[in-house]
Design a protein around this motif. Structure first.
Motif, short mmCIF file in Angstrom:
data_model
loop_
_atom_site.label_atom_id
_atom_site.label_comp_id
_atom_site.label_asym_id
_atom_site.label_seq_id
_atom_site.Cartn_x
_atom_site.Cartn_y
_atom_site.Cartn_z
N LYS A 47 0.83 -1.20 0.00
CA LYS A 47 0.00 0.00 0.00
C LYS A 47 0.87 1.26 0.00
CE LYS A 47 -0.61 -0.55 5.03
NZ LYS A 47 0.05 -1.85 5.18
N THR A 48 0.22 2.42 0.11
CA THR A 48 0.94 3.69 0.10
C THR A 48 0.99 4.29 1.51
OG1 THR A 48 -1.05 5.02 -0.29
CG2 THR A 48 0.11 4.17 -2.24
N VAL A 49 1.81 5.33 1.64
CA VAL A 49 1.89 6.04 2.91
C VAL A 49 0.53 6.65 3.27
CG1 VAL A 49 2.94 8.03 4.08
CG2 VAL A 49 4.36 6.50 2.71
N CYS A 50 -0.25 7.06 2.27
CA CYS A 50 -1.60 7.58 2.53
C CYS A 50 -2.44 6.57 3.31
CB CYS A 50 -2.31 7.92 1.21
SG CYS A 50 -1.88 9.53 0.55
N THR A 51 -2.34 5.32 2.93
CA THR A 51 -3.09 4.28 3.63
C THR A 51 -2.65 4.18 5.08
OG1 THR A 51 -3.25 3.04 1.56
CG2 THR A 51 -3.75 1.85 3.58
N GLU A 52 -1.34 4.28 5.31
CA GLU A 52 -0.83 4.22 6.68
C GLU A 52 -1.34 5.40 7.50
OE1 GLU A 52 3.22 1.71 6.71
OE2 GLU A 52 3.46 3.74 5.92
N CYS A 53 -1.43 6.59 6.87
CA CYS A 53 -1.99 7.75 7.57
C CYS A 53 -3.42 7.48 8.02
CB CYS A 53 -1.97 8.98 6.65
SG CYS A 53 -0.39 9.86 6.59
N LYS A 54 -4.22 6.92 7.12
CA LYS A 54 -5.61 6.62 7.46
C LYS A 54 -5.70 5.59 8.58
CE LYS A 54 -7.59 7.82 2.95
NZ LYS A 54 -6.38 8.49 2.45
N LEU A 55 -4.86 4.57 8.51
CA LEU A 55 -4.89 3.53 9.54
C LEU A 55 -4.50 4.09 10.91
CD1 LEU A 55 -3.28 0.55 7.57
CD2 LEU A 55 -5.66 0.75 8.32
N ARG A 56 -3.64 5.10 10.92
CA ARG A 56 -3.20 5.70 12.19
C ARG A 56 -4.10 6.85 12.63
NH1 ARG A 56 3.06 6.91 12.94
NH2 ARG A 56 2.11 7.55 14.92
N GLY A 57 -5.03 7.25 11.77
CA GLY A 57 -5.90 8.37 12.11
C GLY A 57 -5.20 9.71 12.01
N VAL A 58 -4.17 9.79 11.16
CA VAL A 58 -3.42 11.04 10.98
C VAL A 58 -4.15 11.93 9.98
CG1 VAL A 58 -1.24 12.04 10.16
CG2 VAL A 58 -1.23 9.91 11.49
N THR A 59 -4.37 13.17 10.34
CA THR A 59 -5.00 14.13 9.43
C THR A 59 -4.10 14.36 8.22
OG1 THR A 59 -6.11 15.25 11.26
CG2 THR A 59 -5.89 16.48 9.20
N CYS A 60 -4.68 14.35 7.03
CA CYS A 60 -3.90 14.51 5.81
C CYS A 60 -3.32 15.92 5.73
CB CYS A 60 -4.78 14.23 4.59
SG CYS A 60 -3.91 14.44 3.02
N VAL A 61 -1.99 16.01 5.77
CA VAL A 61 -1.35 17.33 5.72
C VAL A 61 -1.47 17.95 4.34
CG1 VAL A 61 0.27 16.77 7.58
CG2 VAL A 61 0.91 16.29 5.21
#
Length: 252
Positions: free
Chosen positions: A162-176
């Motif tokens: 997957k991509t880093v975007c997916t990891e952001c979503k899995l961690r609940g990180v707001t998309c910068v």
């Protein structure tokens, strides 16, 4: 049953991925009880000949001698794993691939005729069969430990596609990129870091290399919207995985 052997090899690199293995500390002690670390010059001057059950290879192939050495390591290794951007993509030193290496040598060295080098910096996979690749600059310690554990018990390592975007979503990180217009390569970058930079309020800069099918063309206008010039975009892509990102962009 014989204890499986582990060898760690260095080519053109900064040693950062080997240090990731050393930084495992307690886990490394566990690994050392399960595997014989027979060659690892970053940790010990002891060198034991092959064959080897597992070889970890850091660094890119940059000289004729490197080609011979990686071929010999492949012949002696049951499983060969390349670790880091240098070993999987040629590294930042692959910037030479886009220029004239003879011109560089003439500027840097007083006696360039004594320098034996290749015109390109290439990953090990350009010369030998590679079983698994761990991307990153440096690699992720969790991914390294999982790979070694998998090889010990005979299962296939879990290397995310997957991509880093997916990891952001899995961690609940707001998309910068969306929420704050911070330039970010997360949409086109291979996962594995756990979205480290976005979780620290920074844009991803692509150290894990391009994802399996990166849409770099779609990201380009977004990066321009967020204030990057054409030159800025070139610099963003011309880092640890310069040749792989360049190939993806040219294909599109």
């Amino acid at each position: 049953m014989d204890t499986p052997s582990l060898a760690v090899w260095k080519f053109a690199s900064c040693d950062g991925c080997q240090l990731t293995l050393l930084d495992c500390e307690d886990e490394l002690l566990t690994i050392a009880h399960q595997m014989r670390i027979v060659t690892f010059l970053e940790a010990s001057s002891t060198v034991i000949g092959g064959p080897y059950d597992v070889s970890l290879v850091e660094g890119s192939i940059t000289t004729p001698a490197d080609i011979q050495r990686i071929t010999e390591i492949r012949e002696q290794s049951k499983t060969l794993v390349t670790i880091g951007a240098c070993a999987t993509a040629g590294g930042v030193q692959a910037l030479r691939n886009l220029a004239d290496v003879d011109e560089f040598a003439s500027v840097v060295y007083a006696k360039p005729e004594y320098i034996e080098t290749l015109a390109t910096s290439t990953p090990a996979a350009a010369h030998v069969k590679v079983d698994y690749q761990l991307q990153g600059c440096p690699i992720d310690r969790g991914q390294l430990l999982d790979t070694l554990a998998a090889l010990l018990i005979g299962r296939k390592p879990r290397i995310p596609a997957k991509t880093v975007c997916t990891e952001c979503k899995l961690r609940g990180v707001t998309c910068v990129l969306v929420a704050e217009s911070i330039p970010c390569l997360g949409p086109v970058t291979h996962a594995g870091c756990g979205a480290l930079c976005p979780s620290c309020h920074r844009g991803c800069y692509g150290c894990f290399g391009p994802a399996a099918a990166p849409n770099t063309a779609a990201l380009l206008p977004v990066l321009h919207r967020d204030g990057l010039s054409d030159g800025d975009v070139e610099r963003v892509y011309s880092t640890f995985n310069v040749t792989r990102f360049a190939a993806e962009r040219n294909d599109r």
